[in-house]
Structures are given as C-alpha cells and as structure tokens.
Design an enzyme around this catalytic site. Sequence first.
Site, PDB file in Angstrom:
ATOM      1  N   CYS A  13       0.845  -1.193   0.000  1.00 49.28           N
ATOM      2  CA  CYS A  13       0.000   0.000   0.000  1.00 49.28           C
ATOM      3  C   CYS A  13       0.877   1.237   0.000  1.00 49.28           C
ATOM      4  CB  CYS A  13      -0.927   0.018   1.215  1.00 49.28           C
ATOM      5  SG  CYS A  13      -0.063   0.271   2.783  1.00 49.28           S
ATOM      6  N   CYS A  16       3.425   1.725   2.722  1.00 49.27           N
ATOM      7  CA  CYS A  16       4.706   1.036   2.525  1.00 49.27           C
ATOM      8  C   CYS A  16       5.678   1.947   1.787  1.00 49.27           C
ATOM      9  CB  CYS A  16       4.508  -0.254   1.725  1.00 49.27           C
ATOM     10  SG  CYS A  16       3.484  -1.491   2.534  1.00 49.27           S
ATOM     11  N   ASP A 434      10.120  29.434 -31.108  1.00 45.98           N
ATOM     12  CA  ASP A 434      11.264  29.881 -31.892  1.00 45.98           C
ATOM     13  C   ASP A 434      10.870  29.772 -33.370  1.00 45.98           C
ATOM     14  OD1 ASP A 434      14.061  30.520 -32.425  1.00 45.98           O
ATOM     15  OD2 ASP A 434      14.200  28.447 -33.121  1.00 45.98           O
ATOM     16  N   ASP A 636      14.696  24.480 -30.890  1.00 46.17           N
ATOM     17  CA  ASP A 636      15.436  23.321 -31.393  1.00 46.17           C
ATOM     18  C   ASP A 636      16.936  23.522 -31.424  1.00 46.17           C
ATOM     19  OD1 ASP A 636      15.575  25.164 -33.513  1.00 46.17           O
ATOM     20  OD2 ASP A 636      15.722  23.543 -34.993  1.00 46.17           O
ATOM     21  N   ASP A 640      18.712  28.060 -28.015  1.00 45.79           N
ATOM     22  CA  ASP A 640      17.415  28.032 -27.337  1.00 45.79           C
ATOM     23  C   ASP A 640      17.501  27.419 -25.934  1.00 45.79           C
ATOM     24  OD1 ASP A 640      16.042  29.093 -29.564  1.00 45.79           O
ATOM     25  OD2 ASP A 640      15.949  27.108 -30.490  1.00 45.79           O
TER      26      ASP A 640
END
Length: 752
Positions: A13, A16, A434, A636, A640
């Site tokens: 559970c 635990c 971008d 990308d 950036d």
Amino acid sequence: MENTTLKLRGMSCASCAGNIEEAIRSVPGVEACNVNFGAEQASVTYNPNETDVAAIQDAVDAAGYSAVPMQDDVLAPENDVERQTRQSENRDLSRKVWVSGIISAVLAIGSLPAMTGLPIPFIPIWLHDPWLQLVLTAPVLFWTGSGFYINAWKALKRHTATMDTLVAIGTGAAYLYSLFPTFFPQWFISQGLKPDVYFEAASIIIALLLLGRLLENRAKGQTSEAIRKLMGLQAKTARVIRNGREVDIPIAEVVLGDVILVRPGEKIPVDGEIVEGSSTIDEAMVTGESVAVKKQPGDEVIGATINKTGSFKFRATRVGKDTFLAQIVKLVQQAQGSKAPIQRLADRVTGWFVPVVIAIAIATFIIWYNIMGNVTMALITTVGVLIIACPCALGLATPTSIMVGTGKGAENGILIKGADSLELAHKLQTIVLDKTGTITQGKPTVTDFVTVNGTANSNELKLLGLAASVERNSEHPLAEAVVQYAQSQGVELTDSQEFEAIAGSGVQGYGSNQWVQIGTHRWMNELLIDTSSLQQHWERLEYLGKTVIWIAVNGKVEGIMGIADAVKPSSVHAIRALQKMGLSVVMLTGDNRRTAEVIAREVGIQRVFAEVRPDQKAATVETLQSEGKIVAMVGDGINDAPALAQADVGIAIGTGTDVAIAASDVTLISGDLQGIVTAIQLSRATIRNIKQNLFFAFIYNVAGIPIAAGILFPFFGWLLSPIIAGAAMAFSSVSVVTNALRLRNFQPKTFG
C-alpha cells in the site's frame, strides 16, 4: 551526486512507500528520494563519497522490503525479468484466490441459516458446525492470507503500520473472537448472548482482498504496456559483415563500428550511418512521421525503424543502452517513476492514515460496547472500520495515471521527462515558439544573391567563395544554406583562418588573406560599415519575408544574400489549434523584424519578439513570466537551451540539438508542432483523470469509514457487514487503476 533507480518488492500500500522513503532518506549521504507506489520504483540521489547503492539496498531490506537496481541497458534481454516476476506473482495469487474462494463459498453456504435466522433444508446441518468452519478457515488465513500477517508483523517490529496491519487486525479479531463461542458456547448462552462465529467473514474478506490484489496487479501491469511496445520494436538479430562474410548475430553482440547489411522490409538493428547504398525508411515507429524518409550515404539511421525499398550498409554508431530507442525507453521509465506535485496531498494523508484508522476502530469498539453492551455489534463495527479503510486507492490515484499518460505520450512521439512537467503543461497560458527550425523547416536556402556590381561575373563567384569558405566553419542553418548554394554554383572553397562566431550577429574570419564579415544589418551598423549601396535591395528582400545577410570584405560591403525558410506544413494548423485552446502564441526569433512579421502573419501569430540575441531569449521568457503567465518555450537549437531551461515547461523539437533536448522538459520526436497540441491535451486529460481518482479515493474513505463504524445504525438500524466492507476495500484500488487505464483510449482532439 549520482542517481540510481531501484525496483522495489514487497509493497502492499501507499504507507509502505512512505516507510521505504523514510528508510532510504535516513541513510547518510542520501540527498533525495522519491518512492512511486504505482511504478514500484525508488529514484535516489546520493553522494558516492558517503554511501553506495548496496547501503541503500540494505536500508530497504531492513525496512522489510527488497530493492534491486534497474539495468542501465533497458533493452537488454534480462530486463524481461520484471515481466516474468509479475507473471509469477499473478500465478501464485491466482492459486490462492481459487483456494480461498472455494473454501469461502463453502463457509458462506454453511453460514446462511445463522445469517438469515431461517432453516434452509438443502444445507446440511453439519456444514454450519463451528468446529468445521474453524478447520476450513485456518488454511485461508494462515496460508493464502499469510502475507498479510507476515507483513503486519514486520511493520510492528519496525514500529510502523500499513494496510496489511489493518487487514491482519480485522480478520484476526474476527477469527480469534470466533474461537471463544466455538470452545465455550454455554458461557455465551448463560450471558444471554448468541454464540455467533465469524469464521466465514474472516475467510471471505481474505479471499476478496486477494482477488482485489490480483486484479490490481494485472491492471498495474497494463500501465507499462507502452514501454513493452517500445521494447518490442527492437530487432532481435543483425546481419553483420565480418571478415568479408555476412553473419547473423544477436543484437546484443553488435559492437561499435560493425558494418551491417539491411535488406528491404527488415528492421534496422541499431543506430548508425549509411556507408553504401540508399533507401527509404519508415521512421513512424519512433518519430510518428508516416511518410518514409529517403536516406543515402552519410545519413543517419535509427534502430527499430523499417527499411522500405533498397538495400544498404551502415556503420553502427550507437549500440545497447546508447541507441535512440533505448534512450526513449529510459526517459519513459524515469517519467513513469517520477512523482507529480498533485500527489503530495495524498502522501500526507497516507502518512497518518493507518494509525488514525486504528484509533477510530478502537474508539468504535469502546463506544458501541458501552452504548449497546453488545460485544458482537462492537466487533462487527470495529472489523468493518479496519477492513474498509484503504490507503491503496490514494496511493495509486496519481502514479497510475502518470504511468499511462507518459506511456501514451511516447506512443504519440512525445517524450515527457517527469510527472511535474506533465502536470504543469495543463496550466500553460503562453506558448513561445522559436522561428527557425520550429515554425519553419529549419532548412533555409539562398534565393537571392546581390553584389554591389549587380551582375553575375567572376568577381561575384569569388565573393561567394569567400563567404562560403568562412561560413562552413559555422553550424548555423543559414551558414549551411550559404555553403550549399556555393557548392551548387560550382565554387571551390578554401580554408579560412581566425574564424569567430558572434552570437546573434554573424561570423568573421580570414579567407584568401582577406578579412570577411558576414551577418545582420544591425551588426554592420555596429561595425560602422556603410550599407547604403544595397539598402534598396535589402528592404525589398526583407519585405518579401526573407532573411538577409550582409557580406563585407576588408570593412566594405560587397553583397547581400536573401535566404528563405519555408514554414512547416503543420505549423499553421497547430498554431490555430493552440489559440482555439485558449493559449496565447508568441514568436521569438533572432531574425530581423520584417522577416519575422511576414512569417508571423503567415501562421497567424500576433505577438512577435524579433532581433533577440540568444543571450536575451531567456530574459524574454522571464519577461512573459513576470506578466503572471505560465510559459512554455519551444525550440530546437543550442541558442534556445537557456530559454528552454527558463520556461515553466521547455519543449524541444526532436530534430534539434542534443543540448536543446537535454534542457527541455518535453521532447517532440517528430519535430511537428502538432505534438504541442497533443501534449497539452494529454496533460489536461491526465490531470482530469488524476482528480477523478483522488475524488473517488477520498470520498470512498470519507464515506466508507463512518458507515462501517455504524453511523447509520441509530437512524436506519443498518450495520455494514465486514464482508461487504472487505469487498469494497478490495475493489476500491481496482476501480482507481481501471479508471487510469481509460487514458489508453486517449485521442488528440482535432480542430477544423
């Protein structure tokens, strides 16, 4: 600091998970620990100078559980052990469910006369004999249900309590109480009490709990289905050329530098670079792109993609844990094992849940015994409270949804690095895009080349050669466009010296002993270089939305180039979809304002930040955040990366650089902006699913515990049977996991 991920065993559970987390954090040198009950994983950050993985494992063992480090090579054959272990557990649980179920059915039938108070002719009298029920119940409690008692005892020795503690106390109390009327029925009669026994209740409760655990286990196994699908993409063998001969070997034996032959229709075994031949390759299984990609010598190929037409040879550049597919699987595993902020409330509740329930159960017994003077009623309500209470549903509410959600993202070409990113994405208000490589193709080409002389001659080609010779030292897409244009014109390139790239401005260096500077109009002005000779051409090209770069030789302008970068076909549709979802879309670019505004108008963006240097992009994102907006940055390139890190959610285009991907929270493998729309919709669907789960889990316990305690008895004379309480508890966690599995049916919404 180092990180490790441990696979955990023995948890029953959410309590635990809290116990394990506490045990690991107590180890000197452990900086951070996150235990995910749903994924059964522990992510640990530790100082290797103070501790090691073995010490962390020992701490978990001492807490009564077990931990095994997860393999680095997620695609290695031995990683199938996890699935085999779960299947073995399910087989063992199935046997116990059948045994306890059959015995419980017999006990239930035998107890019908006592429960109904009516004689039932077809049930033989010996079947409801207390001594027979005692004997039949023993194997259910002490074999099929032994795990509950063993775990409860371990928890007691650690001075903690878990769900197993509640089950052990509840069923144990019913069983032990039933021993007294079995052995001393006359004493009960003399006291005016019915010598009722509850052996069948203890047995049926155990059977129902085991059934619930089996169903939960199977459902939790389905939450990792996405990872199994990804792992199943990998080829099993590779046809390697060694000593001039073609040899089929297991993929695990492929080493860096091996030359591999791939025929039409075959899977590409590992990542590599084509050295001979050409083909078209279906990369949809990894990138989500449905159109096959043409490949030729020098191009990269990705393991697990499918060769469509020609045969080719390629050299292995990444194998085993370093392949693109392995990295995807590892990212998904890490995301599924992470913990979302929304889970914190449930964690706080489960931290004190079991002790509070035990206190409520004791209070229930005392109150009903004092009010009614009826030990039977006091026992029924007490056992009901202990059995119906379930922290499991709270513990499973968030992680199961996160596991399914991140897996579904991977199926759609969206890699989500952590549950916190998945949660935050549903709150986004502003999307910053971008331009180059994100909105546009990122493959600019030279469309115009104008020199001061204005005519094509040997001097123009010489100028082109100078510019391209310097530009080929740069990795910028515009530089690549210049070099490709020069090569297409048959211009021979020479070596350049003292090359320097000025971020956001341009490049410079010596070519053929002449000082060459290539860059923006703004930079030319900063260098005090006169640009008036080509001013009209510059304005015309910028009006057409083209990026213009200036070429100066020895401090004097000699020419300009107009470079166009086509908008991705999906960009317009994706941006409109984001706007229809109520998001503000902003474009951020280092390009000149005129070019930026032309592209912005084409795709329907109103707000544009142009001529922004790379070092200013993060500050621009911070400015938007200061307006009170939750911001995502999509990019990308290397330039950036700071902005991706600054944003609340950084989204990298998978076709971009490794630096950008590393700085991001979400990666779109295909590079299609539609992935942003899908990612946000998936985030919203996942958080909605989590809130449903948490609502059901909280309501279940808030309503169930008082009803089990007998709150309805004074008004309606109705008590909750411990058997019904056991059934409710068993299926509460199953219902939560089943609800989470509905996310597997997630389909991105399309906007017309």
